[in-house]
Write an enzyme that holds these catalytic residues in place. Sequence first.
Site, mmCIF file in Angstrom:
data_model
loop_
_atom_site.group_PDB
_atom_site.id
_atom_site.type_symbol
_atom_site.label_atom_id
_atom_site.label_comp_id
_atom_site.label_asym_id
_atom_site.label_seq_id
_atom_site.Cartn_x
_atom_site.Cartn_y
_atom_site.Cartn_z
ATOM 1 N N CYS A 27 9.288 2.937 -4.975
ATOM 2 C CA CYS A 27 8.991 1.928 -3.942
ATOM 3 C C CYS A 27 8.588 0.608 -4.593
ATOM 4 O O CYS A 27 7.606 0.557 -5.339
ATOM 5 C CB CYS A 27 7.860 2.440 -3.044
ATOM 6 S SG CYS A 27 7.348 1.252 -1.781
ATOM 7 N N LYS A 42 -8.168 -0.101 -1.770
ATOM 8 C CA LYS A 42 -7.870 0.339 -0.404
ATOM 9 C C LYS A 42 -8.478 1.694 -0.084
ATOM 10 O O LYS A 42 -8.098 2.345 0.877
ATOM 11 C CB LYS A 42 -6.356 0.370 -0.214
ATOM 12 C CG LYS A 42 -5.712 -0.975 -0.518
ATOM 13 C CD LYS A 42 -4.233 -0.847 -0.736
ATOM 14 C CE LYS A 42 -3.669 -2.124 -1.309
ATOM 15 N NZ LYS A 42 -2.301 -1.935 -1.753
ATOM 16 N N THR A 89 0.751 -1.237 0.000
ATOM 17 C CA THR A 89 0.000 0.000 0.000
ATOM 18 C C THR A 89 0.785 1.293 0.000
ATOM 19 O O THR A 89 1.721 1.471 0.753
ATOM 20 C CB THR A 89 -0.962 0.072 1.206
ATOM 21 O OG1 THR A 89 -1.699 -1.120 1.268
ATOM 22 C CG2 THR A 89 -1.906 1.224 1.112
ATOM 23 N N GLY A 125 -8.876 5.885 3.196
ATOM 24 C CA GLY A 125 -7.877 4.989 2.648
ATOM 25 C C GLY A 125 -7.161 4.326 3.799
ATOM 26 O O GLY A 125 -7.001 4.922 4.858
ATOM 27 N N ALA A 170 5.453 4.880 -7.192
ATOM 28 C CA ALA A 170 5.528 3.535 -7.767
ATOM 29 C C ALA A 170 6.841 3.290 -8.496
ATOM 30 O O ALA A 170 7.297 2.151 -8.599
ATOM 31 C CB ALA A 170 4.346 3.305 -8.706
ATOM 32 N N SER A 227 3.920 1.899 2.647
ATOM 33 C CA SER A 227 5.339 1.746 2.331
ATOM 34 C C SER A 227 5.853 2.812 1.372
ATOM 35 O O SER A 227 6.998 3.228 1.460
ATOM 36 C CB SER A 227 5.606 0.341 1.784
ATOM 37 O OG SER A 227 4.699 0.004 0.768
ATOM 38 N N THR A 241 4.890 -0.689 -4.214
ATOM 39 C CA THR A 241 3.835 0.157 -4.766
ATOM 40 C C THR A 241 3.772 -0.078 -6.271
ATOM 41 O O THR A 241 4.800 -0.147 -6.931
ATOM 42 C CB THR A 241 4.163 1.647 -4.494
ATOM 43 O OG1 THR A 241 4.308 1.844 -3.090
ATOM 44 C CG2 THR A 241 3.078 2.563 -5.022
#
Length: 185
Positions: free
Chosen positions: A172, A46, A14, A58, A169, A137, A175
């Site tokens: 990480c 989420k 997430t 969220g 994204a 994260s 993600t």
Amino acid sequence: MNEETAGTNRVRSTTILSVRRDGRVAIGGDGQVTMNETVAKASAVKIRRLHQDKVLVGFAGAAGDAFTLLDRFSGKLESFQGNLLRSAHELVKEWRTDKMLRPLQSQLVTVDAANSLLITGNGEVIEPDDGIIGIGSGGPFAVAAARALLRHTELDAPSITENALRIAAQICVYTNENIRLETLP
């Protein structure tokens, strides 16, 4: 980084981001759930709408824990006629004092037309100074990108949220770019 231990498997998942600008608020999240080095799910949802679609939430952390908290939070919103601040404070009090809720491992980002809040199991209800909240994260990466976009572009809240999540994204590994986005007014 939010982690859940399931046996010996570590679950990391997430990135949730909320951005407020010019009377609009957007909240978005990626869809990735990772166990160790494996993507267990790429399209998890989420983000939820609560209280007659006037509140967006969220979550990051253990999904089962988050759903328990979402149910409690939804009940608080109904009890307090959609008053986000009061509902958040009441949820935190219950979360900290109830033996069954206390160990729940999750964080919530909650927004309505006027407020943006981070709610944690440590008893915190935090309203950011700049209207940006990131958890999970990839949360710190998304927040950094959103702050830069907010300061140096004229993009609206949904565009900033989406672009910042896409930047997170790229940084990480927990993600992905399977982004869900919701907005209010």
